[in-house]
Scaffold this motif. Structure first.
Motif, PDB file in Angstrom:
ATOM      1  N   ALA A   1       5.811   8.562  -6.725  1.00 56.22           N
ATOM      2  CA  ALA A   1       6.397   7.238  -6.340  1.00 56.22           C
ATOM      3  C   ALA A   1       6.245   6.267  -7.549  1.00 56.22           C
ATOM      4  CB  ALA A   1       5.608   6.948  -5.091  1.00 56.22           C
ATOM      5  N   LYS A   2       6.824   5.463  -7.873  1.00 57.32           N
ATOM      6  CA  LYS A   2       6.627   4.131  -8.445  1.00 57.32           C
ATOM      7  C   LYS A   2       5.742   3.205  -8.476  1.00 57.32           C
ATOM      8  CE  LYS A   2      10.270   5.816 -11.467  1.00 57.32           C
ATOM      9  NZ  LYS A   2      11.735   4.680 -12.034  1.00 57.32           N
TER      10      LYS A   2
ATOM     11  N   TYR B   1       0.829  -1.042   0.082  1.00 55.64           N
ATOM     12  CA  TYR B   1       0.098  -0.224   0.115  1.00 55.64           C
ATOM     13  C   TYR B   1       0.697   1.354   0.225  1.00 55.64           C
ATOM     14  CZ  TYR B   1      -4.035  -2.819   0.777  1.00 55.64           C
ATOM     15  OH  TYR B   1      -5.272  -4.197   0.668  1.00 55.64           O
ATOM     16  N   SER B   2       1.313   1.513   0.856  1.00 59.35           N
ATOM     17  CA  SER B   2       1.904   2.969   0.879  1.00 59.35           C
ATOM     18  C   SER B   2       3.906   3.102   0.642  1.00 59.35           C
ATOM     19  CB  SER B   2       2.443   3.363   2.181  1.00 59.35           C
ATOM     20  OG  SER B   2       3.167   4.221   2.709  1.00 59.35           O
ATOM     21  N   PRO B   3       3.464   3.603  -0.527  1.00 51.14           N
ATOM     22  CA  PRO B   3       5.054   3.954  -0.409  1.00 51.14           C
ATOM     23  C   PRO B   3       5.899   4.501   0.022  1.00 51.14           C
ATOM     24  CG  PRO B   3       3.520   5.918  -1.700  1.00 51.14           C
ATOM     25  CD  PRO B   3       2.883   5.430  -0.719  1.00 51.14           C
ATOM     26  N   LEU B   4       6.055   4.712   1.569  1.00 56.87           N
ATOM     27  CA  LEU B   4       6.801   5.306   2.423  1.00 56.87           C
ATOM     28  C   LEU B   4       6.986   4.485   3.776  1.00 56.87           C
ATOM     29  CD1 LEU B   4       5.381   8.522   3.234  1.00 56.87           C
ATOM     30  CD2 LEU B   4       7.478   7.836   1.693  1.00 56.87           C
ATOM     31  N   ILE B   5       8.367   4.035   4.158  1.00 60.96           N
ATOM     32  CA  ILE B   5       7.470   2.982   4.863  1.00 60.96           C
ATOM     33  C   ILE B   5       7.749   3.380   6.159  1.00 60.96           C
ATOM     34  CG2 ILE B   5       9.773   0.986   6.140  1.00 60.96           C
ATOM     35  CD1 ILE B   5      11.340   1.529   4.044  1.00 60.96           C
TER      36      ILE B   5
ATOM     37  N   ARG C   1       3.977  12.520  -3.444  1.00 61.95           N
ATOM     38  CA  ARG C   1       4.331  10.691  -3.312  1.00 61.95           C
ATOM     39  C   ARG C   1       3.457  10.251  -4.382  1.00 61.95           C
ATOM     40  NH1 ARG C   1       9.071  10.112  -0.275  1.00 61.95           N
ATOM     41  NH2 ARG C   1       9.327  11.633   1.202  1.00 61.95           N
TER      42      ARG C   1
ATOM     43  N   PRO D   1       2.707   7.570   7.453  1.00 61.37           N
ATOM     44  CA  PRO D   1       2.025   5.819   8.209  1.00 61.37           C
ATOM     45  C   PRO D   1       2.075   6.328   9.014  1.00 61.37           C
ATOM     46  CG  PRO D   1       2.942   4.803   6.320  1.00 61.37           C
ATOM     47  CD  PRO D   1       3.654   6.263   6.566  1.00 61.37           C
TER      48      PRO D   1
ATOM     49  N   LYS E   1      -4.247   2.651   5.183  1.00 60.80           N
ATOM     50  CA  LYS E   1      -4.326   1.109   5.128  1.00 60.80           C
ATOM     51  C   LYS E   1      -3.414   0.596   4.999  1.00 60.80           C
ATOM     52  CE  LYS E   1      -6.899  -2.057   3.006  1.00 60.80           C
ATOM     53  NZ  LYS E   1      -8.307  -2.467   3.497  1.00 60.80           N
ATOM     54  N   GLU E   2      -2.061   0.911   4.763  1.00 59.30           N
ATOM     55  CA  GLU E   2      -1.375   0.451   5.918  1.00 59.30           C
ATOM     56  C   GLU E   2      -1.113   0.381   6.920  1.00 59.30           C
ATOM     57  OE1 GLU E   2       1.491  -0.069   2.856  1.00 59.30           O
ATOM     58  OE2 GLU E   2       2.752  -1.435   4.855  1.00 59.30           O
TER      59      GLU E   2
ATOM     60  N   GLN F   1      -3.783   4.956   1.572  1.00 58.09           N
ATOM     61  CA  GLN F   1      -1.955   4.472   1.717  1.00 58.09           C
ATOM     62  C   GLN F   1      -2.074   3.975   2.545  1.00 58.09           C
ATOM     63  OE1 GLN F   1      -2.270   1.998  -1.501  1.00 58.09           O
ATOM     64  NE2 GLN F   1      -2.732   3.491  -3.494  1.00 58.09           N
ATOM     65  N   TYR F   2      -1.398   5.079   3.224  1.00 60.00           N
ATOM     66  CA  TYR F   2      -1.023   5.379   4.638  1.00 60.00           C
ATOM     67  C   TYR F   2      -1.890   4.470   5.273  1.00 60.00           C
ATOM     68  CZ  TYR F   2       2.072   8.894   2.820  1.00 60.00           C
ATOM     69  OH  TYR F   2       3.256   9.550   1.697  1.00 60.00           O
TER      70      TYR F   2
ATOM     71  N   ILE G   1      -3.441   9.727  -1.508  1.00 63.24           N
ATOM     72  CA  ILE G   1      -1.727   8.654  -0.687  1.00 63.24           C
ATOM     73  C   ILE G   1      -2.423   8.771   0.385  1.00 63.24           C
ATOM     74  CG2 ILE G   1      -1.004  11.566  -0.384  1.00 63.24           C
ATOM     75  CD1 ILE G   1       1.046   7.808  -1.638  1.00 63.24           C
TER      76      ILE G   1
END
Lengths: 196, 608
Positions: free
Chosen positions: B166-167, A62-66, B162, B312, B244-245, B241-242, B238
């Motif tokens: 981001a890729k 999901y996240s592109p950031l760790i 981001r 996140p 959901k992570e 995604q954070y 974005i």
């Protein structure tokens, strides 16, 4: 395939080839069948400044950031940049650092010292630590620009991905006249880990 | 076929698959690579760097009027420049699909502010899509053209750093043939915004917005995922995604379309989950609009910051509140910062060394040269937006009168000058002030990674074209005697700047030194310089040029004395692998300790 996502934080200084290295890693792991994501910052930050690239692979990313504190492998192209991101690692994380120093401006001006003993600081906190002579080996082979390929060789030893997939992907990104040199660089990087 | 793509590459691909015919942009982080990709990968699309975003948007509007699908892309602040056409394009609508890509920069990685351009969608009453990864960046861009034609409206797609940089993996599709034919259409009442026609179009626009609200209710990109019903998260882009992570099991309402909002769908979500958090970067845009609908989320901007980007960890902290446990740092020592820097040999450095010596107030502008505001140069004293330096100097001169003469200058890059500096310089001449403006002409748009502009002589695809002559342009605007300097020659630069700032009339100085990264401009670089360690007294004059190739190293013992026995605490070193041989340090050393690698010192470079 494991459900877990693997988090790799690449760090270095603008011009060291950090972003190319993470591009190559993304292609390698996509080729190996994983979902991949990566994120970095371009523009102003690149003029000799800090460069980081968050690279993640797994079944579904999901996240592109760790998330801070969840880096599995810190992959630093320069000593100080390794130190800078140490707190982003998991307690049992792996650290791979290129044994190379680039002074930031404040050190060049004589206003701050470049931290001494970075390898010792890292080693005392993370047992799984590898200091790789990436730049030194690249210079010996004949081109300092191949340092990132030496480092990719080193990190490649930790994954069950075919060596040939790594090499093919690396060479695809480079002009034919430097293929031989970079094959040597990659092999030398792998050798660094086998020996340690 | 699958490919790893950045958000920007995916947007370019989306434009290609939508059958776009005309695309225009001005470079700006994080949007630049969209147009670079279109230009490089999709040769069927007409692509251009326009001088600024307003022009870019007007160009694509013209293409749309003719029936072609057309796209403009820009960074968030670029839309401020393009806001004038944008606000009224919403009245006139389109023929061919018209899409505007805005790339916002939360955290200000390379920007002067972090404005949230979702507000523009509401302001201009146009629909906005917001992708959450590269796949959606492509899909939403493609879809935006269809929505544009179906509802006769410009459509915005919003990215952020981001997403753009981001890729992720993208499934590629084939290009479509757009349904609208390309031809001249004379539709005066639709496209000529005389008040009587514009009043009608305003009503059309309001009716359109109602239809778009119905569309939003049905749009498949507004996705409801009901998992654990105790917590529901409304989010977009974005931020999804954070969230959901860190909270994969919560319920989600993920909005792919952030304007207008689907009220019925939002109501349904509130009924299905117990408590709702609104998670979004920057402004409480979704939150305020959701509250205005009468819904009561449990948390929003009281838990998640307005300033900076999310990640996140910040999302986890905001949701968990007191239950959040921060990761424990393993290292707490100090780590020297590493800010971005002007490159070794950068032509701006010579001009800055002179301005520093003259102790003048320097109004800066947008570009690499803003980095001159950092120590040790510390010569930029203001910088607001593209082109702002010139107006600032003029206004200051008018306020200060004689008190300010000889003490203020403005510096502006070549690309920035052509973007937004021509009118302010026209004003300086027209309204007669003693402003001195220095164009730092490095022959490229440097900060964004070397793009062409009307002063370089090349188009985006490398074709030769008319090249603006800054000296002639200055004359046409009213500068009597524009001057040229070689910025690597300090004596010459200082002499010219001194003469010009003292004058009563407006001055224009063109500093002609190409960007060190623009290799085509150099015949060759010089040999690196060298510090004679027997002569260096460690005065740091060269070090304070802030060149990354020069460092100061403390010395002890025998090394603590020069050959003449003078005591010293340290010496300067030059890294030969970094030094391109510009000879600035050679010129500032009063002790002859820096030696040229050339037979005779060369101040600057042989350029093409």
């Amino acid at each position: 395939m494991e459900d877990l996502t693997t988090n790799i934080l690449l760090a270095g200084v603008g011009g060291q080839g950090v972003i190319l290295a993470s591009d190559i890693m993304s292609e390698v792991f996509m080729g190996a069948g994983y979902d991949v994501k990566k994120s970095e910052v371009h523009g102003m930050a690149m003029r000799g400044g800090i460069v980081t690239s968050h690279f993640r692979f797994g079944k579904k990313v999901y996240s592109p950031l760790i998330k801070e504190g969840e880096v599995d492998i810190l992959f630093a192209f320069e000593q100080l940049e390794g130190l800078r991101w140490l707190n982003h690692l998991r307690p049992q994380g792996k650290v791979i650092i290129n044994d190379h120093k680039i002074n930031p401006p404040i050190v060049n001006l004589g206003e701050m010292e470049y931290p001494r003993d970075i390898p010792e600081i890292v080693r005392s906190r993370f047992k799984d630590f590898y200091l790789v002579k990436g730049t030194e080996i690249a210079l010996q082979i004949g081109d300092v620009r191949a340092a990132n390929v030496v480092l990719l060789g080193a990190i490649s030893k930790f994954f069950e991905v075919a060596e040939s997939l790594w090499l093919e992907t690396i060479l695809k990104h480079l002009p034919p006249k430097v293929h031989e040199l970079n094959q040597k660089a990659f092999a030398a990087g792998r050798e660094q880990i086998s020996r340690s | 076929m699958k490919k790893i793509m950045s958000g920007n590459e995916a947007i370019a691909r989306g434009a290609y698959e939508a059958g776009v015919r005309v695309a225009a942009a001005y470079p700006g982080t994080p949007s630049t690579e969209i147009m670079e990709n279109i230009s490089r990968e999709y040769k069927d699309i007409y692509a251009e760097w326009s001088p600024n975003e307003k022009v870019a948007l007007e160009v694509v509007a013209g293409a749309s009027m003719a029936g072609a699908r057309a796209m403009a892309s820009m960074k968030h602040v670029g839309l401020n420049v393009a806001a004038d056409p944008f606000m009224t394009l919403s009245y006139v609508g389109v023929n061919g699909g018209l899409v505007l890509i805005t790339c916002d920069d939360p955290e200000l990685y390379s920007s002067q502010n972090e404005q949230d351009n979702r507000n523009y969608a509401k302001f201009a009453k146009v629909p906005m899509f917001e992708p959450s990864d590269s796949q959606e960046a492509k899909d939403f861009t493609k879809l935006a053209f269809e929505v544009s034609e179906e509802f006769d409206t410009p459509v915005m797609v919003r990215s952020v750093t981001r997403i753009s940089h981001a890729k992720g993996i993208v499934e590629l599709g084939e290009p479509v043939v757009p349904p609208v034919s390309v031809e001249i259409r004379k539709q005066t009442e639709k496209f000529t915004m005389l008040p009587s026609f514009a009043r009608i179009r305003h009503r059309v626009m309001e009716e359109r917005l109602l239809k778009l609200k119905d569309f939003a209710e049905q749009f498949s990109g507004n996705q409801m995922e009901i998992n654990d019903p105790t917590v529901g998260i409304i989010t977009a882009g974005i931020s999804y995604q954070y969230a959901k992570e860190v909270f994969p099991d919560y319920s989600y309402l993920k909005l792919g379309m952030v304007w207008p909002l689907p009220k019925r769908l939002i109501g349904e979500f509130f009924r299905k989950v117990k408590k709702v958090y609104v998670i979004e970067e920057l402004d409480p845009f979704l939150e305020e609009n959701i509250r205005a609908m009468g819904f009561r989320p449990k948390g929003g901007k009281d838990r998640f910051p307005i300033c900076g980007e999310l990640n996140p960890l910040i999302v986890e902290k905001g949701v968990l509140g007191k239950r959040f446990k921060a990761p424990q740092p393993v290292f707490t020592g100090s780590v020297p910062p590493r800010p971005p820097n002007l490159c070794p040999g950068c032509p701006h450095r010579g001009v800055f060394a002179v301005l520093k010596k003259l102790k003048v107030y320097t109004a800066g502008d947008i570009g690499c040269y803003t980095l001159g505001g950092y120590p040790p140069l510390s010569v930029i004293h203001s910088n607001v937006c593209m082109g702002s330096s010139i107006g600032a100097v003029h206004g200051m001169a008018k306020a200060l009168g004689e008190k300010g003469r000889g003490k203020i200058v403005g510096v502006i890059g070549d690309s920035t000058f052509l973007h937004a500096g021509v009118h302010p310089l026209m004003n300086v001449c027209y309204n007669k002030s003693y402003a001195t403006i220095i164009i730092l002409d490095n022959r490229t748009t440097g900060m964004t990674g070397s793009q062409e502009h009307p002063g370089t002589g090349y188009t985006i695809r490398g074709e030769k074209t008319h090249k603006i002559d800054f000296i002639e342009l200055g004359r046409a605007l009213g500068i009597e005697n524009p001057r040229r300097v070689n910025p690597w020659n300090l004596e010459e630069t200082e002499k010219v700047v001194r003469e010009e700032i003292e004058k009563e009339e407006p001055s224009l100085i063109v500093s002609e030194g190409p960007c060190m990264l623009l290799r085509r401009a150099f015949k060759k670089l010089n040999k690196p310089l060298r510090v004679d360690e027997t002569l260096c007294v460690g005065c740091k004059t060269c070090v304070n040029l802030g060149c990354p190739a020069i460092s100061y190293q403390p010395v002890e013992g025998e090394m603590a004395f020069t050959a003449e026995g003078k005591k010293r605490k340290g010496i300067a070193r030059i890294d030969p692998t970094l030094c391109p041989g510009c000879h600035l340090c050679y010129q500032v050393c009063k002790f002859g300790a820096i030696q040229s690698g050339e037979e005779r010192p060369i101040f600057g470079f042989e350029t093409v």
